[in-house]
Design an enzyme around this catalytic site. Sequence first.
Site, short mmCIF file in Angstrom:
data_model
loop_
_atom_site.label_atom_id
_atom_site.label_comp_id
_atom_site.label_asym_id
_atom_site.label_seq_id
_atom_site.Cartn_x
_atom_site.Cartn_y
_atom_site.Cartn_z
N SER A 12 88.97 28.92 44.51
CA SER A 12 88.66 29.68 43.29
C SER A 12 88.39 28.69 42.16
O SER A 12 88.74 27.51 42.26
CB SER A 12 89.82 30.61 42.93
OG SER A 12 91.04 29.90 42.90
N GLU A 14 88.23 28.18 37.76
CA GLU A 14 88.69 28.73 36.47
C GLU A 14 87.73 28.36 35.34
O GLU A 14 87.24 27.25 35.27
CB GLU A 14 90.09 28.18 36.18
CG GLU A 14 90.69 28.69 34.89
CD GLU A 14 92.15 28.30 34.75
OE1 GLU A 14 92.93 28.49 35.70
OE2 GLU A 14 92.51 27.77 33.67
N ARG A 105 103.08 34.32 30.93
CA ARG A 105 103.72 34.53 29.64
C ARG A 105 102.80 34.00 28.54
O ARG A 105 102.60 34.62 27.51
CB ARG A 105 105.05 33.77 29.58
CG ARG A 105 105.79 33.99 28.27
CD ARG A 105 106.85 32.95 28.02
NE ARG A 105 106.27 31.64 27.74
CZ ARG A 105 106.96 30.54 27.48
NH1 ARG A 105 108.28 30.59 27.48
NH2 ARG A 105 106.37 29.39 27.24
N ASP A 107 101.57 30.25 26.27
CA ASP A 107 102.29 29.28 25.44
C ASP A 107 102.61 29.90 24.10
O ASP A 107 101.75 30.54 23.49
CB ASP A 107 101.43 28.02 25.25
CG ASP A 107 101.51 27.13 26.49
OD1 ASP A 107 102.60 27.08 27.10
OD2 ASP A 107 100.48 26.54 26.85
N GLN A 174 100.31 24.61 38.28
CA GLN A 174 99.86 23.68 37.25
C GLN A 174 99.27 22.48 38.02
O GLN A 174 99.68 22.22 39.15
CB GLN A 174 101.07 23.23 36.41
CG GLN A 174 100.74 22.33 35.26
CD GLN A 174 99.71 22.97 34.34
OE1 GLN A 174 98.51 22.89 34.63
NE2 GLN A 174 100.14 23.61 33.27
N HIS A 264 92.53 25.86 43.60
CA HIS A 264 92.02 26.52 42.39
C HIS A 264 91.53 25.41 41.47
O HIS A 264 92.33 24.59 41.00
CB HIS A 264 93.17 27.31 41.73
CG HIS A 264 92.79 28.03 40.48
ND1 HIS A 264 92.06 29.21 40.48
CD2 HIS A 264 93.03 27.76 39.17
CE1 HIS A 264 91.88 29.63 39.23
NE2 HIS A 264 92.46 28.76 38.42
P1 FAD Z 1 107.15 32.12 32.70
O1 FAD Z 1 107.06 32.26 34.15
O2 FAD Z 1 107.67 33.26 31.89
O3 FAD Z 1 108.04 30.81 32.41
C1 FAD Z 1 108.06 30.19 31.12
C2 FAD Z 1 109.36 29.44 30.93
O4 FAD Z 1 110.43 30.38 30.81
C3 FAD Z 1 109.74 28.52 32.11
O5 FAD Z 1 110.38 27.39 31.58
C4 FAD Z 1 110.70 29.37 32.90
O6 FAD Z 1 111.60 28.57 33.66
C5 FAD Z 1 111.40 30.15 31.81
N1 FAD Z 1 111.86 31.47 32.23
C6 FAD Z 1 111.20 32.38 32.97
N2 FAD Z 1 111.96 33.48 33.16
C7 FAD Z 1 113.13 33.26 32.52
C8 FAD Z 1 114.31 34.02 32.33
N3 FAD Z 1 114.45 35.25 32.84
N4 FAD Z 1 115.32 33.48 31.58
C9 FAD Z 1 115.20 32.24 31.05
N5 FAD Z 1 114.09 31.47 31.20
C10 FAD Z 1 113.07 31.98 31.92
N6 FAD Z 1 98.24 29.86 29.15
C11 FAD Z 1 97.52 30.67 28.35
O7 FAD Z 1 97.86 30.84 27.16
N7 FAD Z 1 96.38 31.32 28.81
C12 FAD Z 1 95.96 31.18 30.10
O8 FAD Z 1 94.95 31.76 30.48
C13 FAD Z 1 96.72 30.35 30.98
N8 FAD Z 1 96.38 30.20 32.27
C14 FAD Z 1 97.17 29.47 33.12
C15 FAD Z 1 96.85 29.41 34.48
C16 FAD Z 1 97.65 28.69 35.37
C17 FAD Z 1 97.29 28.66 36.83
C18 FAD Z 1 98.78 27.97 34.89
C19 FAD Z 1 99.63 27.15 35.81
C20 FAD Z 1 99.11 28.02 33.53
C21 FAD Z 1 98.33 28.78 32.64
N9 FAD Z 1 98.65 28.89 31.28
C22 FAD Z 1 97.89 29.69 30.44
C23 FAD Z 1 99.80 28.18 30.72
C24 FAD Z 1 101.06 29.06 30.69
O9 FAD Z 1 100.86 30.19 29.90
C25 FAD Z 1 102.19 28.22 30.11
O10 FAD Z 1 102.57 27.22 31.01
C26 FAD Z 1 103.39 29.01 29.59
O11 FAD Z 1 104.19 28.12 28.80
C27 FAD Z 1 104.28 29.60 30.67
O12 FAD Z 1 103.70 30.68 31.26
P2 FAD Z 1 104.35 31.29 32.62
O13 FAD Z 1 103.57 32.48 32.97
O14 FAD Z 1 104.51 30.23 33.61
O15 FAD Z 1 105.78 31.73 32.02
#
Ligand code: FAD
Length: 284
Positions: A12, A14, A105, A107, A174, A264
């Site tokens: 895929s 991006e 989630r 950033d 990542q 990806h």
């Molecule tokens: P989560 O899975 O919610 O994790 C975030 C942090 O919170 C981690 O440190 C985790 O350990 C912690 N955490 C999770 N659940 C809990 C809990 N219940 N209690 C306490 N801590 C917890 N960013 C963008 O803004 N737009 C994009 O389009 C985008 N695309 C991406 C695509 C890929 C493939 C990747 C790998 C990253 C992308 N990102 C994007 C970056 C991503 O949004 C950031 O890395 C963000 O900081 C974390 O998102 P997440 O979905 O991994 O969060």
Amino acid sequence: MTSHNRNTPVFSCEFFPPKTDVGMEKLMAVQRHLQKNIQPAFFSVTFGAGGSTRDRTLETVNHLLANGATDVAPHISCVGSSKSEIKALLDTYISKGIRRLVTLRGDIPQDSQAAGDFAHASELIDFIREDSGDHFHIEVAAYPEYHPESATPESDFENFTQKVKAGANSAITQYFYNIDAYLRFVEKCEQVSLGIPVVPGIMPITNFASLTRFSDTCGAEIPRWIRKQLEAFQDDTASLQRFGCDVVSELCTRLLEQGAPGMHFYSLNQAEATLAIWQRLKSV
Ligand code: FAD
């Protein structure tokens, strides 16, 4: 929808939403080029934190669909969003026939309190499953070198498993240049029988300054032997890109040999670097 099968890697690519009409036109040419050569299972489109690119993400998805993309997976991030905003977005994507989402989630912007209805990606997945059942194939982010905010490696992995329990179907990592970090992550998933494919995110190396800047914030390590060599090229972009292609192609080859379920490509809206790696993979 293409699903993962142990013997057929799924590829895929991006994109991020362009800011101008000219940028969009260029991106459509890039998409056609990648489509013709790689035939990716899907193209994904990033989403700015707090919905800052919400309209442009949607516009890019529309253009890709009209441009003949096989499948399009919008990214959707929940930081700073309300349930009603997310619901409206899900309804829009369902009406367009979208079946796959990269669910994040996002950033947290430094200048914002990021008030919203969701604290973590797992809560967004819960909400999507509650709202639209199994309509979407849900991709989530995985961090073989750990997410920068994680308290401990164990809690980071535990939080990843929460996303799978909430209903994620597959994960994209990542980017990384340490293959052992990925292999160890996959082994940990196998140990707890998570049962979802973890697809390596592949970042081509084309520019030293932007790669190091981004790697410092997202927590991806550039190994010293790579960083030193890239630094030494200075303004010699051609040599830097040749070396970058060597390093990343070798990484991809080893990943596939070790059973990675696909790749990806973080294309950065350019076809050349991804295609150079692709050509090398094909010739192995
Ligand atoms: P989560 O899975 O919610 O994790 C975030 C942090 O919170 C981690 O440190 C985790 O350990 C912690 N955490 C999770 N659940 C809990 C809990 N219940 N209690 C306490 N801590 C917890 N960013 C963008 O803004 N737009 C994009 O389009 C985008 N695309 C991406 C695509 C890929 C493939 C990747 C790998 C990253 C992308 N990102 C994007 C970056 C991503 O949004 C950031 O890395 C963000 O900081 C974390 O998102 P997440 O979905 O991994 O969060």
